[in-house]
Write a protein that holds these residues in place. Structure first.
Motif, PDB file in Angstrom:
ATOM      1  N   ASP A 123      -6.538   4.901   1.838  1.00  0.00           N
ATOM      2  CA  ASP A 123      -7.792   4.803   1.776  1.00  0.00           C
ATOM      3  C   ASP A 123      -8.214   3.423   2.112  1.00  0.00           C
ATOM      4  O   ASP A 123      -7.959   2.371   1.439  1.00  0.00           O
ATOM      5  CB  ASP A 123      -8.356   5.247   0.510  1.00  0.00           C
ATOM      6  N   PRO A 124      -9.351   3.021   3.063  1.00  0.00           N
ATOM      7  CA  PRO A 124      -9.917   1.897   3.062  1.00  0.00           C
ATOM      8  C   PRO A 124     -10.342   1.199   2.082  1.00  0.00           C
ATOM      9  O   PRO A 124     -10.551  -0.061   1.542  1.00  0.00           O
ATOM     10  CB  PRO A 124     -10.822   2.098   4.111  1.00  0.00           C
ATOM     11  N   GLU A 125     -10.898   1.899   1.083  1.00  0.00           N
ATOM     12  CA  GLU A 125     -11.575   1.595  -0.096  1.00  0.00           C
ATOM     13  C   GLU A 125     -10.632   1.092  -1.248  1.00  0.00           C
ATOM     14  O   GLU A 125     -10.817   0.300  -2.061  1.00  0.00           O
ATOM     15  CB  GLU A 125     -12.193   2.788  -0.717  1.00  0.00           C
ATOM     16  N   THR A 126      -9.277   1.550  -1.410  1.00  0.00           N
ATOM     17  CA  THR A 126      -8.353   1.015  -1.916  1.00  0.00           C
ATOM     18  C   THR A 126      -7.251   0.045  -1.422  1.00  0.00           C
ATOM     19  O   THR A 126      -6.219  -0.368  -2.167  1.00  0.00           O
ATOM     20  CB  THR A 126      -7.506   2.366  -2.782  1.00  0.00           C
ATOM     21  N   ARG A 127      -7.507  -0.186  -0.117  1.00  0.00           N
ATOM     22  CA  ARG A 127      -6.188  -0.961   0.587  1.00  0.00           C
ATOM     23  C   ARG A 127      -6.397  -2.383   0.067  1.00  0.00           C
ATOM     24  O   ARG A 127      -7.197  -3.090   0.201  1.00  0.00           O
ATOM     25  CB  ARG A 127      -6.468  -0.854   2.162  1.00  0.00           C
ATOM     26  N   ARG A 128      -4.840  -2.495   0.023  1.00  0.00           N
ATOM     27  CA  ARG A 128      -4.594  -4.075  -0.456  1.00  0.00           C
ATOM     28  C   ARG A 128      -4.151  -4.841   0.682  1.00  0.00           C
ATOM     29  O   ARG A 128      -3.497  -4.297   1.623  1.00  0.00           O
ATOM     30  CB  ARG A 128      -3.654  -3.998  -1.497  1.00  0.00           C
TER      31      ARG A 128
ATOM     32  N   ASN B  16       0.764  -1.244   0.122  1.00  0.00           N
ATOM     33  CA  ASN B  16       0.132  -0.117  -0.226  1.00  0.00           C
ATOM     34  C   ASN B  16       0.821   1.544  -0.067  1.00  0.00           C
ATOM     35  O   ASN B  16       0.310   2.430  -0.580  1.00  0.00           O
ATOM     36  CB  ASN B  16      -0.939  -0.085   1.151  1.00  0.00           C
TER      37      ASN B  16
END
Length: 226
Positions: free
Chosen positions: A218-223, A48
């Motif tokens: 960003d929790p939406e894009t976290r890997r 990330n």
């Protein structure tokens, strides 16, 4: 404007003591679970934030030997080999200030003197000692106790706080080569980071540091590695 990944992108060189210190464990957490959790944090930070963690092969070999002695799960080795980069330090290209070498020679000269004083004191004690079993130990004599005490005090005088192994040296050289932060619980290595002009972080603080960095993702894009 820099992205969060660009802002946090860093390199760290990891010491064995980071993984083995009890300070990174949560309540009732085993050594294996603590190492797995830390390696997961390292993986997520790399995915990330582009944070890279390195180990010189000498440190890696030392660490895996210790893991083998503790009979850890294969998952530990898998994560270690995947997310921690092994790299030889470029000992020919990296320069060391003359003052560092001067300080090392001066330090070792003083330690030799301290080691001699410890040895002389033990010899004088042994002169008056009786080579008979101690009252509370059937197989250990007074001289054995003096020798044991000598070994401990001599080791302290000669090694505590000093750069005394190729593993330590490789760690510092690689960090200098990569302009990376050193992560360790070793007091001697921490002392030498100043002479090498390196950033350092205590091993016990490293998991929290990575957790704080990851809060910027960003929790939406976290890997994740799952």
């Amino acid at each position: 404007m820099a992205t969060s990944s660009e802002a946090f992108k860093q390199r760290f060189v990891l010491d064995t003591s980071l993984f083995l210190t009890e300070e990174i464990r949560r309540d009732d957490e085993s050594l294996e679970d603590a190492i797995l959790r830390l390696l997961e944090l390292i993986a997520n930070a790399r995915l990330n934030l582009g944070i890279s963690c390195y180990m010189p092969p000498t440190i890696h070999d030392e660490f895996t030997t210790m893991l083998a002695a503790r009979d850890v799960n294969d998952e530990v080795y898998s994560r270690l080999h995947t997310w921690v980069i092994r790299k030889h330090p470029d000992r020919y290209a990296v320069t060391i200030p003359a003052n560092v070498v001067y300080s090392f020679v001066d330090e070792m000269s003083g330690r030799v003197d301290r080691g001699l004083r410890v040895s002389e004191k033990a010899v004088r004690q042994a002169e008056d000692a009786v080579d008979e079993p101690l009252e509370d130990h059937e197989y250990k004599t007074e001289i054995d106790a003096i020798v044991s005490d000598l070994r401990e005090k001599y080791r302290t005088a000669m090694r505590t706080g000093v750069l005394d192994s190729r593993e330590d040296f490789d760690l510092l050289i690689l960090a200098r080569e990569l302009d990376a932060g050193v992560v360790t619980e070793d007091r001697g290595i921490i002392d030498w980071t100043e002479d090498f002009g390196l950033r350092f972080i205590r091993g016990r603080e490293f998991p929290t540091l990575l957790e704080q960095y990851l809060t910027a993702v960003d929790p939406e894009t976290r890997r994740t590695i799952d």
